[in-house]
Write a protein that holds these residues in place. Sequence first.
Motif, short mmCIF file in Angstrom:
data_model
loop_
_atom_site.label_atom_id
_atom_site.label_comp_id
_atom_site.label_asym_id
_atom_site.label_seq_id
_atom_site.Cartn_x
_atom_site.Cartn_y
_atom_site.Cartn_z
N SER A 63 -46.37 35.82 18.91
CA SER A 63 -46.85 35.11 17.72
C SER A 63 -48.33 34.81 17.89
N ILE A 64 -49.17 35.40 17.02
CA ILE A 64 -50.61 35.19 17.09
C ILE A 64 -51.06 34.47 15.84
N ARG A 65 -51.74 33.35 16.02
CA ARG A 65 -52.17 32.53 14.89
C ARG A 65 -53.68 32.39 14.94
N PRO A 66 -54.37 32.99 13.99
CA PRO A 66 -55.84 32.96 14.01
C PRO A 66 -56.38 31.59 13.65
N MET A 67 -57.49 31.23 14.27
CA MET A 67 -58.16 29.96 14.04
C MET A 67 -59.66 30.22 14.03
N THR A 68 -60.40 29.25 13.52
CA THR A 68 -61.86 29.36 13.50
C THR A 68 -62.48 28.02 13.87
N ALA A 69 -63.46 28.08 14.75
CA ALA A 69 -64.26 26.89 15.08
C ALA A 69 -65.70 27.18 14.69
N ILE A 70 -66.27 26.36 13.81
CA ILE A 70 -67.64 26.55 13.36
C ILE A 70 -68.45 25.33 13.77
N SER A 71 -69.30 25.51 14.76
CA SER A 71 -70.12 24.40 15.27
C SER A 71 -71.36 24.98 15.93
N ASP A 72 -72.30 24.11 16.23
CA ASP A 72 -73.42 24.55 17.05
C ASP A 72 -72.93 24.66 18.49
N LEU A 73 -73.64 25.43 19.28
CA LEU A 73 -73.18 25.74 20.63
C LEU A 73 -73.15 24.52 21.54
N GLN A 74 -73.84 23.46 21.17
CA GLN A 74 -73.86 22.26 22.01
C GLN A 74 -72.56 21.47 21.91
N THR A 75 -71.83 21.63 20.81
CA THR A 75 -70.62 20.82 20.61
C THR A 75 -69.38 21.65 20.35
N ILE A 76 -69.47 22.97 20.40
CA ILE A 76 -68.31 23.78 20.07
C ILE A 76 -67.20 23.64 21.10
N HIS A 77 -67.55 23.21 22.32
CA HIS A 77 -66.51 22.98 23.33
C HIS A 77 -65.55 21.87 22.90
N GLU A 78 -66.04 20.93 22.10
CA GLU A 78 -65.17 19.88 21.60
C GLU A 78 -64.08 20.45 20.71
N ASP A 79 -64.42 21.46 19.92
CA ASP A 79 -63.44 22.11 19.08
C ASP A 79 -62.37 22.81 19.92
N ILE A 80 -62.81 23.47 20.98
CA ILE A 80 -61.87 24.17 21.86
C ILE A 80 -60.91 23.19 22.51
N ILE A 81 -61.46 22.13 23.07
CA ILE A 81 -60.65 21.16 23.80
C ILE A 81 -59.67 20.44 22.88
N ALA A 82 -60.19 20.01 21.71
CA ALA A 82 -59.34 19.29 20.78
C ALA A 82 -58.21 20.17 20.24
N SER A 83 -58.54 21.42 19.95
CA SER A 83 -57.51 22.32 19.44
C SER A 83 -56.47 22.64 20.49
N ALA A 84 -56.90 22.81 21.74
CA ALA A 84 -55.94 23.09 22.81
C ALA A 84 -54.94 21.94 22.96
N GLU A 85 -55.43 20.71 22.82
CA GLU A 85 -54.53 19.56 22.93
C GLU A 85 -53.59 19.48 21.74
N GLN A 86 -54.12 19.77 20.55
CA GLN A 86 -53.28 19.73 19.36
C GLN A 86 -52.19 20.79 19.40
N LYS A 87 -52.54 21.99 19.88
CA LYS A 87 -51.59 23.10 19.90
C LYS A 87 -50.73 23.11 21.15
N ARG A 88 -50.89 22.15 22.03
CA ARG A 88 -50.10 22.04 23.26
C ARG A 88 -50.24 23.29 24.12
N ALA A 89 -51.48 23.73 24.29
CA ALA A 89 -51.74 24.94 25.07
C ALA A 89 -51.58 24.68 26.56
#
Length: 801
Positions: free
Chosen positions: A546-572
């Motif tokens: 099961s592959i579920r596409p996602m998109t994170a749109i941020s400047d490179l200084q804060t895009i890691h926050e999107d990665i970390i927050a999404s990983a926690e939300q998706k229980r990765a």
Amino acid sequence: MASAVNATAMAGNATKLTCPTPMKATSNGSWQGDNPLDYALPLLILQICIVVALTRFLAYLLRPLRQPRVIAEIIGGILLGPSALGRSSKFLNTVFPKSSLTVLDTVANIGLLFFLFLVGLELDLRAIRRTGKRALVIAVAGISLPFIMGVGTSVVLRKTISKGAPGTPFLVFMGVALSITAFPVLARILAELKLLTTDLGRMAMSAAAVNDVAAWILLALAIALSGSGSPLISIWVLLSGTAFVIFVALAVRPGLAWMARRSPEGEPVKESYICATLTAVLAAGFITDTIGIHALFGAFVVGIVMPKEGPFAGALIEKVEDLISSLLLPLYFVSSGLKTNVTTISGAQSWGLLVLVIATACIGKIGGTVLVSLAMKVPAREALTLGILMNTKGLVELIVLNIGKDRKVLNDETFAVLVLMALFTTFITTPIVTAIYKPARRAPPYKHRTIQRVNKDSELRILACFHGNRNIPTLINLIESSRGTHRQGLVVYSMHLMELSERSSAISIVHKARRNGMPFWNKNRAEGTDQIVVAFDAYEKLSHVSIRPMTAISDLQTIHEDIIASAEQKRAALILVPFHKHQRIDGSMETLGNDHQNINQRVLRHAPCSVGILVDRGFGGSVQVSASEVSYTIAVLFFGGPDDREALSYASRMAEHPGINLVVLQFIFNSKDGASISVSMDDSDGSSADKKFLKEFKANVADGNRSITFEEKTVSGREEVVGAVKAIGRCNLFVVGQKPPCIALTQKQDCPELGPVGSYLATSEFSAVASVLVVKQYDPTAQRDSFTIEGISGEDTDGAF
């Protein structure tokens, strides 16, 4: 006779006073006795340098306040004008003399003309037509009420500071000035607040796009009405403008579409096509200026009708945007700032009228949006936030005000009041939204944060991040290798990391986001699907993953926050991020920049689960490999420690694939010369955990499995470790721990995120064909920051976690 001569002399003197000698373009140089500041070109160069330096410095100062760059540019223009530095007549006459303003305004308007072409290029009429009923109604209300209130306020202004202003044009200009929402500025604010791809952000952008088009129509009406001729002339101007739009849609657009079709993906766009399009923009500006609307309107219309798909639009943006946005556009803000004299606002009446205008703008825009949003069943806090976001002003606001001032509709004091209103309403947007709207919620705790686990049959969730098409084949081949057997399955969230920069074309990223991940304007993904989504959809249909596409749109200084927050939300259980270097054709590694490296380092520090950094050397080749054709050799270098145990756990799952051979090389320390290569095999906790883990691996995984080779290698120095690794032979992928107990295997270690072993395997001197996956196991005792989990678009329908 004498009187006649005197009269002639006086006339000549008068001519000299009223018609100063125009500035020459270039000087002969200071060595020839010329002052460069008396000539147009060197003076313009100095002006551009001062403007760019000041606006960039102000943008840097305002960065902690998360303000868009347009704020810095407006403030910079005001500071250079008669409100601040321009109060010094010496400075003003030296740097911005009146004789240079014509050249400055001309160059600024050329830059503005092409910038408005880019803005039109970023607006997709098809997307606007698909705008939902809710966003459309909100947009109409967000225009109507402030326009009506602006007309009411104009009555008060005409009786006080705007006496003698033309009636109908003044009413329309005030209505337009108060009802505009800045589409590009709003997008950047939403990105800063991590709201760009949320439901609230999508609704705000949809409404702002409708608002933007309506504002240009109203502006054309205001310009037509501001003419000095009879009402019949205004009607002719409007009819001519309508005919121009029809002509562009029916005659120019097919030509642009023809050039777009003849510019296939992967091939350079012909220079003649670029030249023809830019010439068409200038010609359209000339026509609309001849009609009597404004040259900017023609450029905007050409941008609107430009085909948005394919490489042609991207090539135009790439050719135009940097020069225009970075150098020429700031001149327009200075040109506006030179007309803005804040000191004209003096006395209780003027300041009271400024408060009235600001209050009217806020009440009309926010109030109208909130009331209609509540009627459309939008929650109260989101409705208020939406109203504040829609109150954002920007460049189009300044264009309206400058045209009004040039047409003698707005006097100096009214112009200054409206400029300060635009500055204030935009400045307060970010802090107020941050204060009242906090969508962040802590994700519920979850159990499986590592690949190594007691229940090996449980579902494995991976957040796989990528920057572009280059990473897709390797990523899909790695996913195929990881799917395992006899388990609940593998769930992969593929996150496209998209940088939102200060460049104008960054808004086009928003349009891409609606195709890659949750759609931006509507929830029908069938239209405009891009290559990335096609690749993942095709793989998902051919596999049990099961592959579920996602998109994170941020400047490179804060895009890691999107990665970390999404990983926690998706229980990765695992975050996969690409290495910041990619391999060139000659085998050498080329860096994408320190910003990309910093993303990986921040993810390693704050991740809520295990992390893998993938050094891509074409794992599986440059195309996706079908399951029946998978034939890989994967090697694990085991020194000991939690990261190595996590790496071997992941490789064990990959070894279940029938097309994969796994080679496990365990290094055992043998102290002959006192060198410290690996942890000693004593009864320490780490060593005991390693022994237990390897015992279970041999008993449950390796024994009886002909596709797994386990070998112990006794070493006593770095050379023996390197020799053992090279002796493995042909290998498609190395899976290693990030921090094994091993000394550095390379003399220079400029990638600490890869650890001592990974840094060596990633060097070109080791291999040009073997990819490397460096794994760091989640450490529950480490201190981490929590980030918001809103602001990521995706198609996960599992519900709450």
